[in-house]
Scaffold this active site. Structure first.
Site, PDB file in Angstrom:
ATOM      1  N   HIS A   1       0.855  -1.184   0.000  1.00 30.19           N
ATOM      2  CA  HIS A   1       0.000   0.000   0.000  1.00 30.19           C
ATOM      3  C   HIS A   1       0.891   1.234   0.000  1.00 30.19           C
ATOM      4  CE1 HIS A   1      -3.866  -1.969   1.550  1.00 30.19           C
ATOM      5  NE2 HIS A   1      -2.963  -2.935   1.659  1.00 30.19           N
TER       6      HIS A   1
ATOM      7  N   TYR B   1      -5.681  -7.281  -2.416  1.00 31.85           N
ATOM      8  CA  TYR B   1      -5.793  -6.110  -3.287  1.00 31.85           C
ATOM      9  C   TYR B   1      -5.074  -6.367  -4.607  1.00 31.85           C
ATOM     10  CZ  TYR B   1      -1.301  -5.110  -0.882  1.00 31.85           C
ATOM     11  OH  TYR B   1      -0.047  -5.191  -0.324  1.00 31.85           O
TER      12      TYR B   1
END
Length: 383
Positions: A47, A215
């Site tokens: 991230h 993700y």
């Protein structure tokens, strides 16, 4: 013209590369020593929050990273069995408007490649495994496993959780096993099947004792990543990671939602990694040597901010060197620690507790942080 002194950065990970890039942009004479023989596309997903993107904007890679990464509109938290939403944290355009930069997920190796490419070849030496370091008062002497040596006026230890420079400052002490393993896998996005939810671009599946974070790692959303947190009482610290398998994943996540099962079935290769921590250190610097990132505050990955804290450290360290002058390095190091210890300790604590964004909380304290403009704290106020 270069600002003296000579600054050595030990470790060319994300934090070390950020430190070197920012030092060079500020006109310092910086050189990175990396133990790996060459760059390789290692790691899996990562991230990159707005707080980090502000630094990468200064480094010069923000636009390229935005083009590569996936931009989730939300961070979703879901119930492990039902798939019901536990939280929905706005990202996407909201993040750009509210926090000043985008929030994205990307393959760590692709991100790292951009960071390395931001450095001139002449500023980076590979195959330099540090085996000895000595602060001689007026200079720091470094010796490497390949038989070479180097000197620098200042040394930044960005050499990770098993930092040789941390050991020099504080003595040998192994990191603590946190009692959890992380399974990691990146693979082509599976096709949708009956009974499963569409893949959220950024979702964390939660049960009472374990989780799975999922993700996309490309803007095309053709490659997906998961990382888990699973309680395991014992782990041999001689192994940082070991191979895992679909069978182990099926057993570990038995009964979980069909969407999680589809991810497990789509897995090509999966590994398992020990999660390591340290208690907050009593010092981050001594003499001419200073630490950043995992070398001084390793943490569980449960806030997705470990690399982010290292990159923020790098930016704050350069800011402090500029603030008081690199010739006043001990004063600069004290200013740096005074402005990083409280924040990194909070992130360590929240990461340890594994509560981040499980419910609808406000993440502005993390994502809205601007390392370049936050008012500096006087070290005397934190002593």
């Amino acid at each position: 013209m270069s600002k003296q002194p000579r600054i050595a950065v030990v470790g060319a990970g994300l934090g070390g590369a950020a430190a070197a890039a920012l030092l060079l942009k500020a006109g310092y004479n910086a050189h990175v020593y990396e133990q790996a023989p060459s760059f390789s596309r290692l790691g899996a997903g990562i991230h990159v929050g707005p707080n980090v993107m502000k630094v990468l904007r200064r480094v010069g890679i923000a636009d390229a990273l935005n083009a590569q990464g996936s931009h989730p509109d939300f961070w979703h938290s879901r119930h492990w069995q039902t798939g019901d939403l536990l939280a929905q944290i706005p990202l996407g355009d909201f993040a750009v408007k509210e926090y000043g930069e985008s929030y994205l997920t990307v393959h760590r190796g692709d991100f790292h490649k951009l960071m390395i490419e931001a450095l001139p070849d002449s500023a980076l030496s590979y195959g330099k495994h540090l085996v000895a370091i000595e602060d001689k008062g007026d200079v720091v002497h470094m010796r490497f496993a390949d038989g070479t040596s180097a000197e620098a006026d200042l040394v930044i230890g960005a050499d990770g959780v098993n930092s040789r420079i941390r050991e020099e400052l504080l003595g040998p002490e192994p990191p603590k096993y946190a009692g959890y393993l992380a399974h990691r896998a990146v693979f082509p996005t599976p096709a949708a099947k009956a009974g499963m939810l569409p893949f959220d671009p950024c979702v964390k599946w939660w049960s009472d004792d374990r989780h799975m974070m999922v993700y996309f790692v490309t803007g095309r959303q053709d490659e997906i990543y998961y990382v888990t947190g699973v309680p395991v009482v014992e782990w041999d610290l001689k192994n940082s990671w070991l191979p895992s398998s679909k069978e182990e994943m099926r057993e570990t996540f038995s009964g979980w939602h069909p969407t999680v099962q589809a991810l497990i079935e789509g897995t090509v290769e999966v590994t398992k990694w020990s999660l390591l921590e340290r208690d907050p250190l009593p010092l981050w610097s001594r003499g001419r040597m200073v630490l950043l990132g995992d070398a001084c505050h390793p943490m569980k990955p449960h806030m997705a901010q470990g690399a982010g804290m290292a990159i923020e450290d790098a930016a704050m360290l350069v800011r402090c060197l500029d603030e008081v002058g690199a010739h006043n390095h001990e004063q600069a190091y004290a200013l740096y620690a005074a402005n990083r210890v409280e924040r990194t300790s909070k992130v360590q604590r929240v990461s340890h507790d594994n509560t981040w964004l499980r419910t609808n909380e406000d993440p502005a304290w993390c994502f809205g942080y601007d390392v370049f403009n936050v008012p500096l704290v006087d070290p005397r106020q934190t002593a």
